[in-house]
Design a protein around this motif. Structure first.
Motif, PDB file in Angstrom:
ATOM      1  N   VAL A  31      60.047  99.085  28.025  1.00 55.93           N
ATOM      2  CA  VAL A  31      59.877 100.024  29.129  1.00 55.93           C
ATOM      3  C   VAL A  31      61.105 100.917  29.138  1.00 55.93           C
ATOM      4  CG1 VAL A  31      59.700 100.285  31.622  1.00 55.93           C
ATOM      5  CG2 VAL A  31      58.459  98.442  30.473  1.00 55.93           C
ATOM      6  N   ALA A  32      60.882 102.228  29.101  1.00 51.05           N
ATOM      7  CA  ALA A  32      61.985 103.190  28.980  1.00 51.05           C
ATOM      8  C   ALA A  32      61.928 104.211  30.097  1.00 51.05           C
ATOM      9  CB  ALA A  32      61.936 103.878  27.615  1.00 51.05           C
ATOM     10  N   VAL A  41      66.134 102.585  26.945  1.00 51.59           N
ATOM     11  CA  VAL A  41      65.389 101.347  27.139  1.00 51.59           C
ATOM     12  C   VAL A  41      65.871 100.670  28.421  1.00 51.59           C
ATOM     13  CG1 VAL A  41      64.856  99.065  26.207  1.00 51.59           C
ATOM     14  CG2 VAL A  41      65.041 101.041  24.667  1.00 51.59           C
ATOM     15  N   LEU A  42      64.939 100.421  29.339  1.00 54.23           N
ATOM     16  CA  LEU A  42      65.268  99.733  30.586  1.00 54.23           C
ATOM     17  C   LEU A  42      64.993  98.238  30.493  1.00 54.23           C
ATOM     18  CD1 LEU A  42      63.741 102.265  33.158  1.00 54.23           C
ATOM     19  CD2 LEU A  42      66.132 102.040  32.457  1.00 54.23           C
ATOM     20  N   CYS A  43      63.951  97.869  29.766  1.00 56.87           N
ATOM     21  CA  CYS A  43      63.570  96.466  29.640  1.00 56.87           C
ATOM     22  C   CYS A  43      62.849  96.277  28.313  1.00 56.87           C
ATOM     23  CB  CYS A  43      62.672  96.051  30.802  1.00 56.87           C
ATOM     24  SG  CYS A  43      62.133  94.324  30.751  1.00 56.87           S
ATOM     25  N   ALA A  44      63.140  95.185  27.632  1.00 56.53           N
ATOM     26  CA  ALA A  44      62.512  94.888  26.338  1.00 56.53           C
ATOM     27  C   ALA A  44      61.928  93.486  26.373  1.00 56.53           C
ATOM     28  CB  ALA A  44      63.532  95.010  25.205  1.00 56.53           C
ATOM     29  N   SER A  45      60.730  93.332  25.816  1.00 56.59           N
ATOM     30  CA  SER A  45      60.130  92.006  25.717  1.00 56.59           C
ATOM     31  C   SER A  45      60.937  91.162  24.743  1.00 56.59           C
ATOM     32  CB  SER A  45      58.680  92.121  25.248  1.00 56.59           C
ATOM     33  OG  SER A  45      58.633  92.566  23.900  1.00 56.59           O
ATOM     34  N   TYR A  46      60.735  89.852  24.793  1.00 54.14           N
ATOM     35  CA  TYR A  46      61.490  88.973  23.910  1.00 54.14           C
ATOM     36  C   TYR A  46      61.073  89.161  22.455  1.00 54.14           C
ATOM     37  CZ  TYR A  46      63.672  86.707  27.858  1.00 54.14           C
ATOM     38  OH  TYR A  46      64.431  86.461  28.976  1.00 54.14           O
ATOM     39  N   GLU A  47      59.844  89.623  22.233  1.00 55.43           N
ATOM     40  CA  GLU A  47      59.421  89.952  20.862  1.00 55.43           C
ATOM     41  C   GLU A  47      60.208  91.149  20.341  1.00 55.43           C
ATOM     42  OE1 GLU A  47      56.058  87.957  23.001  1.00 55.43           O
ATOM     43  OE2 GLU A  47      57.448  89.612  23.422  1.00 55.43           O
ATOM     44  N   ALA A  48      60.462  92.142  21.218  1.00 54.61           N
ATOM     45  CA  ALA A  48      61.248  93.304  20.816  1.00 54.61           C
ATOM     46  C   ALA A  48      62.721  92.941  20.658  1.00 54.61           C
ATOM     47  CB  ALA A  48      61.079  94.427  21.837  1.00 54.61           C
ATOM     48  N   ARG A  49      63.215  92.048  21.499  1.00 55.52           N
ATOM     49  CA  ARG A  49      64.615  91.620  21.388  1.00 55.52           C
ATOM     50  C   ARG A  49      64.866  90.892  20.078  1.00 55.52           C
ATOM     51  NH1 ARG A  49      65.868  89.387  27.580  1.00 55.52           N
ATOM     52  NH2 ARG A  49      64.785  91.102  28.642  1.00 55.52           N
ATOM     53  N   ALA A  50      63.866  90.162  19.614  1.00 53.64           N
ATOM     54  CA  ALA A  50      64.009  89.461  18.335  1.00 53.64           C
ATOM     55  C   ALA A  50      64.157  90.433  17.175  1.00 53.64           C
ATOM     56  CB  ALA A  50      62.802  88.554  18.104  1.00 53.64           C
ATOM     57  N   LEU A  51      63.701  91.680  17.372  1.00 57.34           N
ATOM     58  CA  LEU A  51      63.829  92.711  16.341  1.00 57.34           C
ATOM     59  C   LEU A  51      65.083  93.558  16.522  1.00 57.34           C
ATOM     60  CD1 LEU A  51      60.076  93.863  16.253  1.00 57.34           C
ATOM     61  CD2 LEU A  51      61.242  92.326  14.659  1.00 57.34           C
ATOM     62  N   GLY A  52      65.914  93.208  17.503  1.00 60.17           N
ATOM     63  CA  GLY A  52      67.184  93.916  17.696  1.00 60.17           C
ATOM     64  C   GLY A  52      67.187  94.953  18.783  1.00 60.17           C
ATOM     65  N   ARG A  54      67.596  96.302  22.502  1.00 60.11           N
ATOM     66  CA  ARG A  54      68.344  95.881  23.670  1.00 60.11           C
ATOM     67  C   ARG A  54      68.266  96.948  24.769  1.00 60.11           C
ATOM     68  NH1 ARG A  54      67.899  92.008  21.223  1.00 60.11           N
ATOM     69  NH2 ARG A  54      69.447  90.488  20.496  1.00 60.11           N
ATOM     70  N   SER A  55      68.436  96.515  25.992  1.00 64.26           N
ATOM     71  CA  SER A  55      68.470  97.456  27.114  1.00 64.26           C
ATOM     72  C   SER A  55      69.664  98.392  26.963  1.00 64.26           C
ATOM     73  CB  SER A  55      68.577  96.701  28.438  1.00 64.26           C
ATOM     74  OG  SER A  55      67.458  95.873  28.641  1.00 64.26           O
ATOM     75  N   GLY A  56      69.454  99.663  27.303  1.00 63.61           N
ATOM     76  CA  GLY A  56      70.519 100.651  27.237  1.00 63.61           C
ATOM     77  C   GLY A  56      70.517 101.489  25.977  1.00 63.61           C
ATOM     78  N   MET A  57      69.851 101.028  24.919  1.00 59.59           N
ATOM     79  CA  MET A  57      69.816 101.833  23.693  1.00 59.59           C
ATOM     80  C   MET A  57      68.748 102.915  23.833  1.00 59.59           C
ATOM     81  SD  MET A  57      67.836  99.482  20.821  1.00 59.59           S
ATOM     82  CE  MET A  57      69.311  98.549  20.538  1.00 59.59           C
ATOM     83  N   THR A  58      68.846 103.942  23.004  1.00 59.74           N
ATOM     84  CA  THR A  58      67.889 105.037  23.074  1.00 59.74           C
ATOM     85  C   THR A  58      66.560 104.626  22.445  1.00 59.74           C
ATOM     86  OG1 THR A  58      68.588 105.976  20.951  1.00 59.74           O
ATOM     87  CG2 THR A  58      69.744 106.731  22.934  1.00 59.74           C
ATOM     88  N   VAL A  59      65.510 105.333  22.834  1.00 61.58           N
ATOM     89  CA  VAL A  59      64.182 105.064  22.280  1.00 61.58           C
ATOM     90  C   VAL A  59      64.166 105.296  20.775  1.00 61.58           C
ATOM     91  CG1 VAL A  59      61.766 105.826  22.289  1.00 61.58           C
ATOM     92  CG2 VAL A  59      63.004 105.540  24.447  1.00 61.58           C
ATOM     93  N   THR A  60      64.946 106.269  20.311  1.00 59.01           N
ATOM     94  CA  THR A  60      65.010 106.548  18.877  1.00 59.01           C
ATOM     95  C   THR A  60      65.494 105.335  18.099  1.00 59.01           C
ATOM     96  OG1 THR A  60      65.489 108.880  19.323  1.00 59.01           O
ATOM     97  CG2 THR A  60      65.982 108.072  17.122  1.00 59.01           C
ATOM     98  N   VAL A  61      66.574 104.726  18.557  1.00 52.90           N
ATOM     99  CA  VAL A  61      67.107 103.532  17.885  1.00 52.90           C
ATOM    100  C   VAL A  61      66.119 102.382  17.984  1.00 52.90           C
ATOM    101  CG1 VAL A  61      68.984 101.860  17.872  1.00 52.90           C
ATOM    102  CG2 VAL A  61      69.473 104.273  18.304  1.00 52.90           C
ATOM    103  N   ALA A  62      65.483 102.235  19.141  1.00 54.06           N
ATOM    104  CA  ALA A  62      64.516 101.154  19.318  1.00 54.06           C
ATOM    105  C   ALA A  62      63.355 101.299  18.340  1.00 54.06           C
ATOM    106  CB  ALA A  62      64.001 101.150  20.753  1.00 54.06           C
ATOM    107  N   ARG A  63      62.903 102.531  18.102  1.00 53.69           N
ATOM    108  CA  ARG A  63      61.801 102.759  17.155  1.00 53.69           C
ATOM    109  C   ARG A  63      62.222 102.387  15.736  1.00 53.69           C
ATOM    110  NH1 ARG A  63      60.151 107.816  19.977  1.00 53.69           N
ATOM    111  NH2 ARG A  63      58.117 107.432  20.940  1.00 53.69           N
ATOM    112  N   ARG A  64      63.481 102.646  15.408  1.00 52.95           N
ATOM    113  CA  ARG A  64      63.939 102.304  14.059  1.00 52.95           C
ATOM    114  C   ARG A  64      63.934 100.795  13.854  1.00 52.95           C
ATOM    115  NH1 ARG A  64      68.795 105.520  14.784  1.00 52.95           N
ATOM    116  NH2 ARG A  64      68.347 107.740  14.440  1.00 52.95           N
ATOM    117  N   ARG A  65      64.320 100.056  14.876  1.00 53.82           N
ATOM    118  CA  ARG A  65      64.421  98.602  14.746  1.00 53.82           C
ATOM    119  C   ARG A  65      63.065  97.906  14.873  1.00 53.82           C
ATOM    120  NH1 ARG A  65      70.080  96.816  17.736  1.00 53.82           N
ATOM    121  NH2 ARG A  65      71.414  98.349  16.676  1.00 53.82           N
ATOM    122  N   ALA A  66      62.151  98.514  15.614  1.00 50.10           N
ATOM    123  CA  ALA A  66      60.823  97.910  15.794  1.00 50.10           C
ATOM    124  C   ALA A  66      59.783  99.014  15.678  1.00 50.10           C
ATOM    125  CB  ALA A  66      60.739  97.211  17.148  1.00 50.10           C
TER     126      ALA A  66
END
Length: 409
Positions: A31-32, A41-52, A54-66
């Motif tokens: 949830v962003a 990123v405001l909140c990440a599921s534990y499945e997303a956290r397992a892929l790296g 974290r809250s506070g990172m940008t959506v761009t970085v989150a897309r790269r990791r998952a």
């Protein structure tokens, strides 16, 4: 012996979204602030956290990791509703409930062993399963003799787990816990402690209380020493169930016209005032929230200085809020007003304005009588009542404003 438990929802925002869309279950979800690349990123599921992720990172970085992560915009009203439902649910099942945050609650079960008819760990496990079954929210919990240790135990138990610290074992339990979990240890304090090689709470005890007092002063150093020893005297204070009301206006078309936004806000103020008088209550806490066409939301607390149920008081506050809540060059999609209702009190008239106040009260009584017979839209007050004078406009402009208000009604 005190028996305090702390219950916390796992990845709260994601959990709420999954109750609304079961297809999101077991998928990496975040949830962003908004789905654009510059969103956070405001909140990440534990499945997303397992892929790296974290809250506070940008959506761009989150897309790269998952790569296959589902990205959802924040929906604050739904999260608030879910929080209030959970609070009410716990109120029905525990004697004393205190809201610590939107998704975290303290329960004071001291002296309730006989009432529970089972060990506290077993009772809390059953409660956690009931919350999951009835509300769809996965929770973790911690049990201890005080609020500090119970909260930390919950962090250790996540996700979907439980942990109990028996009385007298607080120091042993905390010795291997990261110092970052202690209250009052922010980034600056954490950096200072790590300069001394301190990563675990047990190492603070080795440092000694005198050294802490030299580093952080009498009050802060002593508090840090007590927390490291698992000492907390703060009681659980019951959070009352406050009734809230909501009113929303969705513009027929997304608009950037300040006059339209202010007109809608004034109308919402009148709806709230009418509701308050109908319920025999008043309000001094209310929030105006604006939704932009790009999904971004902005909110502003109304400055209501006294308990009030009068249109004029609320209109002034709504005007002020509307002026500040619309601060982006993006069209507005909707306005939402939510307020907490407070029990009404006997009206205290000003001795020097008693007659004027009585006349005003009779006016509102007459207005409410008309609305009770014919509905809210049968009669509304002028947008300028109780506020600043309306600017002079031409006849055609006045006709346009009147048409707009008729559309709102």
């Amino acid at each position: 012996m005190p028996l305090i438990t702390y219950i916390d929802t796992d990845a709260f925002a994601v959990a709420v979204e999954r109750t609304r869309d079961p297809a999101l279950s077991r998928r990496p979800v975040i949830v962003a602030t908004h789905a654009a690349d510059r969103g956070l990123v405001l909140c990440a599921s534990y499945e997303a956290r397992a892929l790296g992720v974290r809250s506070g990172m940008t959506v761009t970085v989150a897309r790269r990791r998952a790569e296959k992560v589902a990205i959802l915009p924040s929906n604050a009203p739904e999260y608030d509703k879910a929080s209030r439902r959970l609070l009410a649910y716990l109120h029905d099942r525990a004697p004393v409930v205190e809201m610590d945050k939107q998704d975290g609650f303290f329960l004071d079960l001291t002296g309730c062993e006989r009432w529970m008819q089972r060990p506290a760990m077993d009772w809390m496990q059953r409660l956690g399963l009931a919350v999951k079954r009835d509300l769809g929210l996965p929770v973790s919990f911690g049990i201890a003799a005080n609020k500090l240790v119970a909260r930390i135990a919950t962090r250790i138990a996540k996700p979907a787990g439980g942990f109990q610290v028996l009385p007298g074992n607080e120091t042993v339990f905390l010795s291997q816990v990261s110092v970052s979990l202690l209250p009052g240890v922010g980034l600056a304090t954490l950096g200072q402690l790590r300069e001394f090689g301190i990563k675990r709470i047990g190492q603070i005890l080795q440092l000694g209380e005198e050294r802490l007092l030299q580093l952080y002063g009498q009050a802060r150093g002593h508090a840090l020493w007590e927390h490291a020893n698992g000492i907390c005297h703060e009681p659980v204070k019951a959070t009352p169930l406050v009734k809230t009301v909501r009113f929303e206006h969705i513009f027929p078309e997304d608009t950037s016209r300040v006059t339209e936004i202010e007109a809608a806000a004034v109308l919402l103020a009148q709806r709230l005032a009418w509701k308050l008088r109908a319920c025999g209550t008043r309000s001094y806490t209310a929030t105006l929230e604006l939704a932009y066409s790009d999904g971004h939301r902005a909110s502003r607390r109304l400055k209501i200085f006294t308990l009030s149920d009068r249109d004029a008081d609320l209109i002034d506050a709504m005007r002020h809020a509307a002026e500040h809540v619309y601060a982006r060059r993006v069209r507005a999609r909707s306005l939402e007003l939510k307020a907490a209702l407070q029990p009404n009190e006997d009206a205290q008239f000003d001795f020097f304005q008693e007659e004027q106040q009585k006349r005003t009260q009779r006016l509102y009584d007459a207005i409410d009588e008309v609305k009770a017979r014919h509905g809210f839209s049968a009669l509304t007050l002028s947008a300028g009542l109780g506020g600043r004078p309306a600017p002079r406009t031409g006849r055609r402009r006045q006709q346009q404003q009147q048409v707009f208000f008729e559309e709102l009604l």
